[in-house]
Write a protein that holds these residues in place. Structure first.
Motif, PDB file in Angstrom:
ATOM      1  N   PRO A  80       0.822  -1.140   0.212  1.00 56.00           N
ATOM      2  CA  PRO A  80      -0.121   0.036  -0.027  1.00 56.00           C
ATOM      3  C   PRO A  80       0.746   1.175  -0.024  1.00 56.00           C
ATOM      4  N   ASP A  81       2.117   1.128   0.188  1.00 59.93           N
ATOM      5  CA  ASP A  81       3.222   2.270   0.075  1.00 59.93           C
ATOM      6  C   ASP A  81       3.627   2.635  -1.227  1.00 59.93           C
ATOM      7  N   GLN A  82       3.314   1.917  -2.427  1.00 62.26           N
ATOM      8  CA  GLN A  82       3.975   2.073  -3.508  1.00 62.26           C
ATOM      9  C   GLN A  82       3.607   3.315  -4.327  1.00 62.26           C
ATOM     10  N   ARG A  83       2.943   4.162  -3.888  1.00 65.25           N
ATOM     11  CA  ARG A  83       2.595   5.305  -4.372  1.00 65.25           C
ATOM     12  C   ARG A  83       3.630   6.608  -3.744  1.00 65.25           C
ATOM     13  N   HIS A  84       3.832   5.997  -2.474  1.00 62.20           N
ATOM     14  CA  HIS A  84       4.987   7.256  -1.862  1.00 62.20           C
ATOM     15  C   HIS A  84       6.222   6.271  -1.059  1.00 62.20           C
ATOM     16  N   PRO A  85       6.990   5.840  -1.884  1.00 64.06           N
ATOM     17  CA  PRO A  85       8.316   5.174  -1.401  1.00 64.06           C
ATOM     18  C   PRO A  85       8.974   5.985  -0.464  1.00 64.06           C
ATOM     19  N   ALA A  86       9.255   7.402  -0.622  1.00 64.57           N
ATOM     20  CA  ALA A  86      10.121   8.126  -0.150  1.00 64.57           C
ATOM     21  C   ALA A  86       9.538   8.315   1.424  1.00 64.57           C
ATOM     22  N   LYS A  87       8.230   8.729   1.539  1.00 63.70           N
ATOM     23  CA  LYS A  87       7.816   8.612   2.901  1.00 63.70           C
ATOM     24  C   LYS A  87       7.815   7.062   3.557  1.00 63.70           C
ATOM     25  N   ALA A  88       7.538   6.349   2.721  1.00 66.08           N
ATOM     26  CA  ALA A  88       7.551   4.746   3.566  1.00 66.08           C
ATOM     27  C   ALA A  88       9.040   4.500   3.923  1.00 66.08           C
ATOM     28  N   LEU A  89      10.022   4.825   3.348  1.00 70.77           N
ATOM     29  CA  LEU A  89      11.389   4.563   3.609  1.00 70.77           C
ATOM     30  C   LEU A  89      11.910   5.571   4.808  1.00 70.77           C
ATOM     31  N   GLU A  90      11.068   6.748   5.025  1.00 72.00           N
ATOM     32  CA  GLU A  90      11.534   7.269   6.296  1.00 72.00           C
ATOM     33  C   GLU A  90      10.855   6.893   7.231  1.00 72.00           C
ATOM     34  N   ALA A  91       9.754   6.291   7.287  1.00 71.38           N
ATOM     35  CA  ALA A  91       8.865   5.680   8.336  1.00 71.38           C
ATOM     36  C   ALA A  91       9.755   4.535   8.884  1.00 71.38           C
ATOM     37  N   THR A  98      17.410   3.679  12.834  1.00 72.96           N
ATOM     38  CA  THR A  98      18.624   3.215  12.277  1.00 72.96           C
ATOM     39  C   THR A  98      18.875   4.365  10.813  1.00 72.96           C
ATOM     40  N   PRO A  99      20.018   4.737  10.822  1.00 69.24           N
ATOM     41  CA  PRO A  99      20.202   5.727   9.711  1.00 69.24           C
ATOM     42  C   PRO A  99      20.198   5.156   8.423  1.00 69.24           C
ATOM     43  N   TYR A 100      20.360   3.750   8.329  1.00 72.08           N
ATOM     44  CA  TYR A 100      20.294   3.287   6.898  1.00 72.08           C
ATOM     45  C   TYR A 100      19.893   1.896   6.899  1.00 72.08           C
ATOM     46  N   LEU A 101      19.500   1.093   5.725  1.00 69.87           N
ATOM     47  CA  LEU A 101      19.325  -0.036   5.484  1.00 69.87           C
ATOM     48  C   LEU A 101      20.159  -0.954   4.513  1.00 69.87           C
ATOM     49  N   ASP A 102      20.597  -2.034   5.028  1.00 68.04           N
ATOM     50  CA  ASP A 102      21.647  -2.819   4.218  1.00 68.04           C
ATOM     51  C   ASP A 102      20.760  -3.161   2.682  1.00 68.04           C
ATOM     52  N   GLU A 140      23.424   6.986   1.563  1.00 66.42           N
ATOM     53  CA  GLU A 140      23.758   6.801   3.166  1.00 66.42           C
ATOM     54  C   GLU A 140      22.732   6.382   3.749  1.00 66.42           C
ATOM     55  N   LYS A 141      21.539   6.045   3.010  1.00 63.69           N
ATOM     56  CA  LYS A 141      20.518   5.676   3.623  1.00 63.69           C
ATOM     57  C   LYS A 141      20.123   4.302   3.272  1.00 63.69           C
ATOM     58  N   LEU A 142      20.520   3.997   1.892  1.00 61.36           N
ATOM     59  CA  LEU A 142      20.273   2.773   1.245  1.00 61.36           C
ATOM     60  C   LEU A 142      21.541   2.102   0.662  1.00 61.36           C
ATOM     61  N   LYS A 143      21.940   0.935   1.115  1.00 61.24           N
ATOM     62  CA  LYS A 143      23.217   0.280   0.798  1.00 61.24           C
ATOM     63  C   LYS A 143      22.664  -0.288  -0.468  1.00 61.24           C
TER      64      LYS A 143
END
Ligand SMILES: NC(=O)C1=CN([C@@H]2O[C@H](COP(=O)(O)OP(=O)(O)OC[C@H]3O[C@@H](n4cnc5c(N)ncnc54)[C@H](OP(=O)(O)O)[C@@H]3O)[C@@H](O)[C@H]2O)C=CC1
Ligand SMILES: O=C[C@H](O)[C@@H](O)[C@@H](O)[C@H](O)C(=O)O
Length: 294
Positions: A80-91, A98-102, A140-143
């Protein structure tokens, strides 16, 4: 070939072969499971926004005392977050603290509405384009970014236009769902496979299967160790056994070397006992291009 303990992604990063799964691991249990696993040799944790336990997974990582960089952490963009990935990543980053995801995966190529219906007005390929933008703009957020539940048919559409080749495809893999076509396709493209539901999920018949129990008896291990080790004995594979039970978490980390004949015997189980724990049709998009889901 001896079983692996890690694989190298197309980003150059190292991903530990065995990770702790957390689907259906409840808040109240999952903090402990993650802490216990990390204190006992695991260095790889798999969660998803859709599991509604990211906050507790983050707490478990903190409680383990392991520095963040010693843990390979995967979460997934919920349908259900496919229309707003940036917001979902921050959440997800906030909940996991954590500052980042592997690794950040598109959970299913299946945009959905909050009330569980297929969102047919949105294309998952547009979601991937935004995931690529986020990855390229925010190293720095997504490896690494990747996908989950992608068939060969869906990859053919994706790779025609992708700027970033997914690092991983996380799919259901066990002796009753070997998916040889998509496995060979990913290996050929340098995409690591992650086996989900490796035991066959809850109450699995595979734990009592006579081929599995025979091989387990030969090595003096539990059936679960045979099912988990199957993937560690293949190139470019990682595997996610889930448990919230201490003794099983400890046990599941024990990997054995299997012979090519044993791997063949395990694969033959599918000929008579095929099943999927997660059928793609739950998304409302049919079989998502998987040949056994037509
Ligand atoms: N990308 C996707 O769409 C999906 C991803 N996944 C990921 O893969 C992970 C694993 O898949 P999952 O479906 O959870 O199922 P698994 O195949 O890991 O099986 C988990 C079940 O097996 C039990 N179990 C664990 N260890 C043992 C053991 N040694 N002996 C007997 N029973 C055991 C667990 O019980 P208990 O916990 O009570 O010990 C639980 O009931 C998920 O947790 C998730 O992280 C899974 C499905 C879909
Ligand atoms: O990762 C786990 C699975 O993808 C799960 O999220 C879906 O399979 C879905 O919730 C379902 O109910 O079947």
């Amino acid at each position: 070939m001896p079983a692996t303990t890690s694989v190298t992604l197309n980003t150059g990063a190292v991903m530990p072969t065995v990770g702790l799964g957390t689907w259906k691991s409840k808040p109240g249990q999952v903090e402990h499971a993650v802490e216990f696993a990390l204190k006992n040799g695991y260095t790889h944790i798999d969660t998803a926004a859709g599991y509604q336990n990211e906050t507790e997974v983050g707490q478990g990582i903190k409680a383990s005392g392991l520095p963040r960089e010693k843990v390979f952490l995967t979460t997934k963009l919920d349908n259900p977050d496919q229309r707003h990935p940036a917001k979902a990543l921050e959440a997800s980053l906030k909940k996991l603290d954590t500052p980042y995801l592997d690794l950040w995966l598109m959970h299913w190529p299946a945009p959905m509405t909050r009330d569980g219906q297929p969102d047919k007005g949105h294309d998952w390929l547009d979601t991937w384009k935004v995931m690529e933008d986020l990855y390229l703009a925010h190293p720095e957020k997504l490896k690494a970014i990747g996908v989950s539940n992608f068939s060969v048919e869906y990859f053919e559409r994706l790779l025609k236009v992708a700027r970033v080749v997914p690092a991983v495809n996380q799919i259901e893999l066990h002796p009753s769902c070997p998916q040889d076509d998509v496995v060979a396709y990913c290996q050929n493209k340098g995409i690591v496979l992650t086996a989900y539901s490796p035991l066959g999920s809850d109450n699995s018949p595979l734990l009592k299967n006579e081929t599995v129990t025979k091989i387990a008896a030969k090595y003096g291990v539990q059936p679960a160790n045979v099912l988990i080790s199957l993937h560690a004995n293949k190139p470019m594979h990682t595997v996610l056994p889930k448990s919230v039970t201490n003794e099983r978490i400890l046990n599941n980390a024990k990997i054995i070397d299997l012979t090519p004949e044993e791997i063949g015997e395990l694969h033959d189980i599918d000929k008579t006992h095929h099943f999927r724990a997660c059928h793609p049709s739950w998304t409302g998009f049919g079989g998502l291009g998987f040949p056994d889901c037509k």
